[in-house]
Write a protein that holds these residues in place. Sequence first.
Motif, PDB file in Angstrom:
ATOM      1  N   ASP A   1      -3.399  -0.316 -11.617  1.00  0.00           N
ATOM      2  CA  ASP A   1      -2.852   1.045 -11.610  1.00  0.00           C
ATOM      3  C   ASP A   1      -1.844   1.272 -10.481  1.00  0.00           C
ATOM      4  O   ASP A   1      -1.524   2.405 -10.140  1.00  0.00           O
ATOM      5  N   GLY A   2      -1.319   0.188  -9.917  1.00  0.00           N
ATOM      6  CA  GLY A   2      -0.388   0.289  -8.799  1.00  0.00           C
ATOM      7  C   GLY A   2       0.868   1.070  -9.115  1.00  0.00           C
ATOM      8  O   GLY A   2       1.304   1.917  -8.326  1.00  0.00           O
TER       9      GLY A   2
ATOM     10  N   GLN B   1       3.132   8.528  -8.683  1.00  0.00           N
ATOM     11  CA  GLN B   1       2.544   9.782  -8.193  1.00  0.00           C
ATOM     12  C   GLN B   1       3.019  10.070  -6.769  1.00  0.00           C
ATOM     13  O   GLN B   1       3.340  11.209  -6.427  1.00  0.00           O
ATOM     14  N   PHE B   2       3.099   9.043  -5.933  1.00  0.00           N
ATOM     15  CA  PHE B   2       3.592   9.193  -4.562  1.00  0.00           C
ATOM     16  C   PHE B   2       5.023   9.720  -4.581  1.00  0.00           C
ATOM     17  O   PHE B   2       5.380  10.614  -3.805  1.00  0.00           O
TER      18      PHE B   2
ATOM     19  N   THR C   1      -3.998   3.318  -0.420  1.00  0.00           N
ATOM     20  CA  THR C   1      -4.234   2.744  -1.744  1.00  0.00           C
ATOM     21  C   THR C   1      -3.420   1.473  -1.931  1.00  0.00           C
ATOM     22  O   THR C   1      -2.194   1.484  -1.814  1.00  0.00           O
TER      23      THR C   1
ATOM     24  N   TRP D   1       1.411  -6.425  -8.930  1.00  0.00           N
ATOM     25  CA  TRP D   1       0.893  -5.053  -8.968  1.00  0.00           C
ATOM     26  C   TRP D   1      -0.590  -5.072  -9.280  1.00  0.00           C
ATOM     27  O   TRP D   1      -1.053  -5.924 -10.035  1.00  0.00           O
TER      28      TRP D   1
ATOM     29  N   VAL E   1      -1.519  -1.029  -4.003  1.00  0.00           N
ATOM     30  CA  VAL E   1      -0.841  -0.950  -5.293  1.00  0.00           C
ATOM     31  C   VAL E   1      -0.351  -2.317  -5.759  1.00  0.00           C
ATOM     32  O   VAL E   1       0.152  -2.460  -6.871  1.00  0.00           O
TER      33      VAL E   1
ATOM     34  N   LYS F   1       0.832  -1.208   0.000  1.00  0.00           N
ATOM     35  CA  LYS F   1       0.000   0.000   0.000  1.00  0.00           C
ATOM     36  C   LYS F   1       0.860   1.248   0.000  1.00  0.00           C
ATOM     37  O   LYS F   1       1.929   1.281   0.595  1.00  0.00           O
TER      38      LYS F   1
ATOM     39  N   ASP G   1       1.281   3.384 -11.336  1.00  0.00           N
ATOM     40  CA  ASP G   1       0.936   4.802 -11.479  1.00  0.00           C
ATOM     41  C   ASP G   1       0.802   5.473 -10.112  1.00  0.00           C
ATOM     42  O   ASP G   1       1.260   6.601  -9.917  1.00  0.00           O
ATOM     43  N   HIS G   2       0.189   4.762  -9.144  1.00  0.00           N
ATOM     44  CA  HIS G   2       0.050   5.327  -7.789  1.00  0.00           C
ATOM     45  C   HIS G   2       1.414   5.529  -7.139  1.00  0.00           C
ATOM     46  O   HIS G   2       1.654   6.560  -6.496  1.00  0.00           O
TER      47      HIS G   2
ATOM     48  N   ASP H   1       5.021  13.308  -5.532  1.00  0.00           N
ATOM     49  CA  ASP H   1       4.460  14.156  -4.487  1.00  0.00           C
ATOM     50  C   ASP H   1       5.399  14.359  -3.299  1.00  0.00           C
ATOM     51  O   ASP H   1       4.982  14.912  -2.283  1.00  0.00           O
TER      52      ASP H   1
END
Length: 188
Positions: free
Chosen positions: A159-160, A166-167, A66, A156, A68, A62, A162-163, A170
């Motif tokens: 969309d793991g 993004q993490f 989320t 995975w 992943v 996770k 991609d998450h 960020d």
Amino acid sequence: MTEKQQHSPPDAPDLGQLNTKATMLRLVAARFKAMADTATSDLQAEMLRQHTASGVKSISAKIGDTKVGAWTVKEPQAPGKVVIADRPAFTDWVFLNQPGLTRWELVIVGASETALLADAVHDEAAGLVVHRETNEVLPGLAWQPSPAPSSVAQTWTADGRDHVMQFLRDGAMASLMTAALQIEPAES
């Protein structure tokens, strides 16, 4: 400027910039690979320990809340198998009980051994190998359990990746870079 640089096409990438980029990225990639190998090894060891101790088979990967992906203990394909532990004892039993499957040298004929092993089952309660139909103890045979799980596999979600990316975008990338390059974070 060198002679080669003077004769490069006008749209050619700058060799110096490519060199710097490749050098830095290869160093960071090597450091991240070493960190990932250590983290994966630590995770695998702990998962296998917990699998043995309490049956843990899988955990969710996770990022925040989320999911992943997952990490799963890879179980052996077969639960174990019957093996010949004492060939003379097994051959003697075959000769006495199914002599048509032997020759005068007291060897088991061809594929008959495979067929006989298929008829052998492990009696867990008695801890012995017995004939499937007659329940007779088969001398010379033993139960060889499958080896304990020795690895963990990552999967995975759709969309793991991609998450995770993004993490990292960020803000998590900064702490990973600091760890990878072993530098002290700046005081705020």
